[in-house]
Structures are given as C-alpha cells and as structure tokens.
Design an enzyme around this catalytic site. Structure first.
Site, PDB file in Angstrom:
ATOM      1  CB  SER A   1      53.853  12.250 -38.597  1.00  0.00           C
ATOM      2  OG  SER A   1      53.271  12.634 -39.813  1.00  0.00           O
TER       3      SER A   1
ATOM      4  CG  HIS B   1      49.696  14.952 -38.251  1.00  0.00           C
ATOM      5  ND1 HIS B   1      50.076  16.246 -37.975  1.00  0.00           N
ATOM      6  CD2 HIS B   1      50.817  14.304 -38.642  1.00  0.00           C
ATOM      7  CE1 HIS B   1      51.383  16.379 -38.170  1.00  0.00           C
ATOM      8  NE2 HIS B   1      51.849  15.211 -38.579  1.00  0.00           N
TER       9      HIS B   1
ATOM     10  CG  ASP C   1      47.658  18.024 -36.391  1.00  0.00           C
ATOM     11  OD1 ASP C   1      47.738  17.566 -37.549  1.00  0.00           O
ATOM     12  OD2 ASP C   1      48.567  17.855 -35.552  1.00  0.00           O
TER      13      ASP C   1
END
Length: 388
Positions: free
Chosen positions: A58, A352, A349
């Site tokens: 990610s 991340h 979040d």
C-alpha cells in the site's frame, strides 16, 4: 469455541489489516488521451526519461486492487480517502498522493498507472504492479491481494510487450535504464498479529524472516535477468508502533507491540546485508536504500520538528489512537472519527500515512545525501539522472 469478545477482537484485528489498497475511478486520473502522447516512445521526452516500475504494497499501490475480487478491507474507494489532493477517492490508502506518485513527478514522468487499470496498454514509462495487503510470501492474505510473485509475472508480460514494440536491443536498453521501486514485507509480519497465525510455532523468527528475504531475493534476481540494474528500496517501518497494532497491545501504557517491531528490525538487517551482497555479486547492480524505520520514528516522536501536531494517533478511525480500521464506515466497524486537517497528522488511518508524510519521505529518497545516513549508497535522483 471463541467467546464473543475474542470474536470481536479477531474481527477488529483483521480490519486493521490493509497495509495497501487503492480504488480509483481511474479513468479520471489516467485518461488514455493523456497517456497516448506521453507514452509515445518517439517523443523527445520518451528518449530521455527513464521508466519507473513499481512493486509492493500500500505504500506504492495506485489502484490495482480496484480490479481484483477482494473486500473493502483491501480497498479504499470511498470517502474520505483521497479527500485532499484528488478531491475524490482514488483507492490509495491516504488522503492524497503516495511516495511513488512524488517519485514519478521528480523523475519528470507522468503519474504511473496501475497495471490492471482498463485501457492502459502502453508501458514505455513503466507501470505500477503494487497491491494493497501484498507480501513477499504467497500465503500472506492469500486470495485477497496480488502477491509479489504474481506482480513479477505481470512484469514479465510488460517485458514481452516492450520487446515486441521496440525490438530486443532497444527494450533491453530501456529496461536497464529504468528504476525498480520496491516496498514489500510489512504485510508478511503484520498478518501474523492480525490473524490467528500459528506459523511462528513451527519456525523461529529468524527462519521466517529468511523465507521473506528469500522470496524477495528471487524477484530481484529475476528482474535483473530481464535487464533491470537500478533498484530503490525502503526498509520496514516500526510496525508495532502503528496505531493499528498499538491497539492490540493490552498493556495499560499503550506501548508499541514490540514483537511486530522486532520482526521488522530483523527484516531490515537482513535486507541491508542482502543488498550489499547483490551489489558485489551482480555486475552493474545499483541501489538506493532508504531508512524508513528511523525517519518515521523521528516524526512519530518529535512531530513538531517536522511540521506535524500529532505523531501517534491517526487522523481517521476510532478507538485508542484511532487504531480500529474503520475509516469511511464501509468496513465491519462503521463508527469512525475524522480529523479536520490531515496535514497535522503523521498517520492517516490505522496503518497508513498522510500525503504530507509521504511527500517528506519521497523528498528524502529523491535527494537525500548518503552522508546524512538517510539514503545510501545512492539517492533515487542519482539513479534516474546519473552524474556525467
């Protein structure tokens, strides 16, 4: 039989798990009309620009998980993801751009599209294979992500395409000038704590890290055999200090989950040794190694020094440190809180980071000096634009 409380903890744990994901009404971001000119190999820009091929999770994923059969645990195609720069959800696990987006900009490249995006049929400037939740091990979140081995298969297809379009000589030349950016491994270790994995009952920590490094080594050597010579790597961040793993620690002092951070440290030592070894073994192999771990720790512990107000609690989520993976209310836990200004936060979040943090990391990777111990032995700028 699990109690109701343990079932909730297990569900919450899996929720926090998406270290990578991205959805994108992407034709808005990567219209084919825009790609047609910039991806033309005969244009002046194409003659001088080195391509960028992106592998990983990610931290680099720009939308591939939008096009696979997965769940909202591994997608981010809903508000408030993408709220700042793009003004709509792109699938990136952030409020805006990722590290790889900034690196492409600094390298004078167009924004690199995801490999699986419909309508992307030209790869002169590279492509992004990264997938949210992916690991070096096939077993990591298996069935929900595009693992590193599959990403390599996609790359092989691009190599065949380039050979067909340019001929073997020109394709080899372009592949050798390209830069290969990799961020992989975090999910291989995080998954152990977010699922009821018992693998460490069968393997020691060092043996497990060895399996991850072995798979990564195989991929690097395969890329090298196809012509790749210049590589960029991030080491792993202090995983146990991410909000999503802090909440798994039942200690009253809410400290980091040390077992997760310890695995990341073992991985980083092994990765550093590997790259030195490959540099000595493989003719022409050059790399840039960014100390993500130390630099993220500094920003978490001294946020004000780097322009942030909050270094440990996430902007979006719920629970302690907003570490429950509920941002956007589209996952198992619907409740979430959202900060007013993401640029004041290190974490977007539970697992991340914010666009502001990603830009700082990209800036370091691009032009950091080896003398500063931020990046070594080469900066990404030196790989893209070698000194005459």
């Amino acid at each position: 039989m699990m109690s109701k409380n343990s079932e909730q903890v297990s569900a919450m744990a899996r929720l926090i798990s998406s270290l990578c994901c991205i959805l994108i009404p992407t034709l808005l971001l990567f219209p084919i009309s825009c790609l047609s000119e910039t991806q033309n190999p005969k244009s002046p820009a194409a003659e001088v620009a080195a391509a960028l091929f992106i592998f990983g999770d990610s931290f680099f994923d720009s939308g591939n998980n939008n096009y696979i059969n997965t769940t909202t645990l591994d997608q981010a195609n809903f508000w408030p993801y993408g709220e700042t720069y793009f003004k709509f959800p792109t699938g990136r696990f952030s409020d805006g751009r990722l590290i790889s987006d900034f690196i492409a900009q600094y390298a004078k490249l167009p924004m690199i599209p995801p490999f699986l995006q419909p309508g992307v049929h030209q790869f002169y400037y590279g492509v992004n294979f990264a997938s949210a939740g992916a690991g070096a091990l096939v077993e990591t979140f298996q069935g929900d992500v595009i693992n590193l081995k599959t990403q390599l298969k996609y790359y092989n297809k691009v190599v065949i395409w380039l050979r067909h379009k340019l001929g073997n000589f020109e394709a080899k030349k372009r592949l050798s000038r390209a830069v290969y950016l990799l961020s992989i491994g975090s999910n291989d270790y995080i998954s152990l704590f977010l699922t009821n994995s018992t693998i460490l009952d069968s393997y020691s920590e060092s043996d497990y890290v060895g399996m991850v490094i072995s798979n990564l080594t195989m991929v690097i050597k395969k890329i090298y055999s196809r012509g790749g010579r210049k590589f960029g790597f991030l080491n792993l961040p202090p995983l146990g200090c991410f909000p999503g793993l802090r909440v798994l620690n039942t200690d009253k002092n809410s400290s980091c989950l040390e077992n997760a951070s310890m695995l990341a440290e073992l991985h980083n030592r092994a990765l550093s040794k590997l790259l030195i070894k490959l540099e000595n073994q493989l003719l022409g192999f050059k790399y840039s190694y960014y100390d993500f771990s130390s630099n993220l720790k500094q920003r978490m512990n001294l946020p004000a020094k780097y322009g942030f107000k909050e270094g440990k609690t996430a902007c979006c989520g719920t629970g302690r440190f907003r570490g429950v993976f509920s941002c956007g209310g589209r996952r198992i836990v619907k409740e979430f809180q959202l900060c007013e200004n993401p640029s004041e936060y290190v974490f977007w979040d539970s697992l991340h980071l914010t666009e502001k943090l990603y830009k700082q990391i990209a800036d370091d990777m691009w032009s950091g000096s080896p003398c500063s111990n931020v990046v070594r032995p080469h900066s990404l700028k030196n790989l893209f634009f070698p000194r005459a």
